[in-house]
Enzyme design. Structure first.
Site, PDB file in Angstrom:
ATOM      1  N   PHE A 136      45.697  27.723  38.229  1.00 42.04           N
ATOM      2  CA  PHE A 136      45.198  29.100  38.283  1.00 42.04           C
ATOM      3  C   PHE A 136      43.672  29.101  38.301  1.00 42.04           C
ATOM      4  CE2 PHE A 136      43.761  33.143  36.496  1.00 42.04           C
ATOM      5  CZ  PHE A 136      44.437  34.028  37.313  1.00 42.04           C
ATOM      6  N   ASP A 221      37.465  23.457  36.457  1.00 44.72           N
ATOM      7  CA  ASP A 221      37.609  24.846  36.015  1.00 44.72           C
ATOM      8  C   ASP A 221      37.906  24.812  34.515  1.00 44.72           C
ATOM      9  OD1 ASP A 221      38.463  27.359  35.268  1.00 44.72           O
ATOM     10  OD2 ASP A 221      39.609  27.730  37.104  1.00 44.72           O
ATOM     11  N   LYS A 250      35.818  32.868  29.844  1.00 45.36           N
ATOM     12  CA  LYS A 250      36.557  33.377  28.686  1.00 45.36           C
ATOM     13  C   LYS A 250      35.840  33.320  27.326  1.00 45.36           C
ATOM     14  CE  LYS A 250      41.219  33.480  30.503  1.00 45.36           C
ATOM     15  NZ  LYS A 250      41.357  32.867  31.827  1.00 45.36           N
TER      16      LYS A 250
HETATM   17  C1  LIG Z   1      41.336  33.181  33.196  1.00 42.18           C
HETATM   18  C2  LIG Z   1      41.068  32.090  34.174  1.00 42.18           C
HETATM   19  C3  LIG Z   1      40.425  32.350  35.393  1.00 42.18           C
HETATM   20  C4  LIG Z   1      40.030  33.735  35.823  1.00 42.18           C
HETATM   21  O1  LIG Z   1      39.092  34.310  34.962  1.00 42.18           O
HETATM   22  P1  LIG Z   1      38.877  35.916  34.953  1.00 42.18           P
HETATM   23  O2  LIG Z   1      37.802  36.102  33.924  1.00 42.18           O
HETATM   24  O3  LIG Z   1      40.174  36.534  34.612  1.00 42.18           O
HETATM   25  O4  LIG Z   1      38.391  36.286  36.299  1.00 42.18           O
HETATM   26  C5  LIG Z   1      40.171  31.275  36.227  1.00 42.18           C
HETATM   27  N1  LIG Z   1      40.519  30.021  35.891  1.00 42.18           N
HETATM   28  C6  LIG Z   1      41.150  29.740  34.725  1.00 42.18           C
HETATM   29  C7  LIG Z   1      41.504  28.317  34.392  1.00 42.18           C
HETATM   30  C8  LIG Z   1      41.452  30.759  33.842  1.00 42.18           C
HETATM   31  O5  LIG Z   1      42.105  30.494  32.704  1.00 42.18           O
END
Ligand SMILES: *Cc1c(COP(=O)(O)O)cnc(C)c1O
Length: 400
Positions: A136, A221, A250
């Protein structure tokens, strides 16, 4: 307004993309939150791994209030002190030689990383990208094109960039997919939204080696995994495998919206003037919040707390013998309780009834990502209550 009123009005006013959430949160203090009807909960999800200092932490309240009362926005037509201090602070934690772009969310941090990688690829004759099945990376069209979760990706394809998906945690598959035409590999250190799924140990270091050998950019990421979540500032540190590009969001702002894309070495200079931008990026209130988060984690020893209390949580769950509970996975204060069947929604609801907020992340997996200030005692209050929560969920499942 009561939860019931708010839910009814939410349903009428909002697009149906979230469904209607079960509870309205009205206020919080530390790891505790209260809903609109005054019911108290122990918050073990922290707004999806975001509220790293818990709720209404004095350091965050002070930093945000003082900055909002001074200057709340400058745009990138002007610079501001908090954004400069934050970029320097992140680079200090990361070992120096990089450059930072500040955005407002994780998705935007990944968009910046993707644009960097596209430019890198165009300059070097590299035309495709590699990401992982079930991974994701966000829901904008760029980030979504890297996202391997079929259910959220496929309704919006086809996509403009060539992304090849490999099974997560399989270093041989990654090695076979990456050649001299590959511009970048995007990887989570542990897949978050897929269910807090850690790869075999050594996978991240192997990915580093594969990218070095092929010349592909290694993009980590760490939007969910960084800023203390696993007991280290950054999850890549567990394997000492620093990526070329790192994305954060986050937990960084402790609840204020912020994202960051950091590129190391010469990769920090891929963007030229005019290549990218954001009106709100580098916002001084969000930057001040992030500085307060980083200072507090350091001053209060929250990395060690996340590691220790995370062990308490995991070992407490591990010793529960219950027909519904298969086991626990993850690291630090980032865990999944894995069930023997698709009963996570029932367990989430039973936990809420018992005063605990957890997240049914997958049909058979519940996510725990509490504030980094969670105490041993709070962790034990949950593991002690969990068997009866599972019992309640089992009878709810039987009745339905
Ligand atoms: C939450 C998340 C995203 C997206 O972040 P948003 O702040 O919701 O745009 C992207 N990559 C990972 C691994 C995430 O956990």
């Amino acid at each position: 307004m009561s939860t019931a009123d708010l839910r009814k009005r939410f349903e009428a006013a909002f697009m149906p993309n979230y469904g209607v959430p079960p509870a309205a949160l009205a206020r919080g203090e530390g790891c505790r939150v209260w809903d609109a009807d005054g019911r108290e909960y122990l918050d073990l999800i922290a707004g999806i791994a975001v509220s790293s200092l818990g709720h209404a932490h004095p350091a965050l309240v002070e930093a945000v209030s003082a900055q909002a009362a001074t200057i709340a926005h400058t745009s990138n037509l002007f610079l501001n002190e908090p954004e400069v201090l934050l970029a320097e602070r992140l680079l200090g934690l990361l070992g120096g030689d990089g450059r930072v772009f500040l955005a407002n969310s994780g998705t935007e941090a990944n968009e910046a990383a993707l644009k960097l990688a596209i430019k890198y690829g165009k300059t070097n004759g590299r035309t495709y990208f590699v990401a992982t099945e079930n991974g994701f990376h966000g829901r904008s069209m760029g980030a979504l094109s890297l996202t391997g979760k079929k259910a959220i990706r496929e309704p919006f394809g086809p996509f403009a960039i060539d992304v090849r998906f490999v099974p997560y945690g399989d270093a041989d598959a990654l090695n076979a997919a990456v050649d001299e035409q590959c511009a970048a590999v995007f990887l989570e250190p542990t897949q978050g939204e897929a269910g807090v799924v850690p790869p075999p140990h050594g996978y991240f270091a192997e990915a580093r080696r594969i990218c070095d050998a092929s010349g592909a950019l290694f993009v980590a990421d760490e939007i969910q995994s960084a800023i203390g979540r696993t007991g280290a500032w950054f999850a890549f540190q567990h394997e000492n495998a620093r990526p070329d590009v790192l994305t954060l969001a986050k937990g960084l702002g402790g609840g204020l919206p912020i994202g960051a894309c950091v590129a190391f070495g010469g990769h920090g200079e891929i963007f030229a003037k005019g290549d990218h931008g954001s009106t709100f990026g580098g916002n001084p209130v969000s930057a001040a919040a992030a500085l307060a988060v980083l200072d507090t984690i350091e001053k209060d020893g929250l990395l060690a707390n996340a590691a220790a209390v995370g062990e308490t949580l995991a070992s407490g769950l591990d010793t529960i013998g219950h027909p519904l509970l298969k086991g626990v996975r993850g690291r630090g204060l980032w865990r999944a309780a894995v069930l023997t069947g698709p009963h996570a929604p029932a367990v989430e609801a039973a936990a809420r009834d018992a005063g605990f907020l957890i997240n049914a992340l997958q049909p058979d997996a519940l996510r725990l990502a509490p504030p980094l200030v969670l105490t041993e005692e709070q962790a034990r209050s949950f593991t002690t209550a969990f068997p009866s929560i599972l019992d309640a969920a089992a009878s709810a499942v039987k009745e339905s």
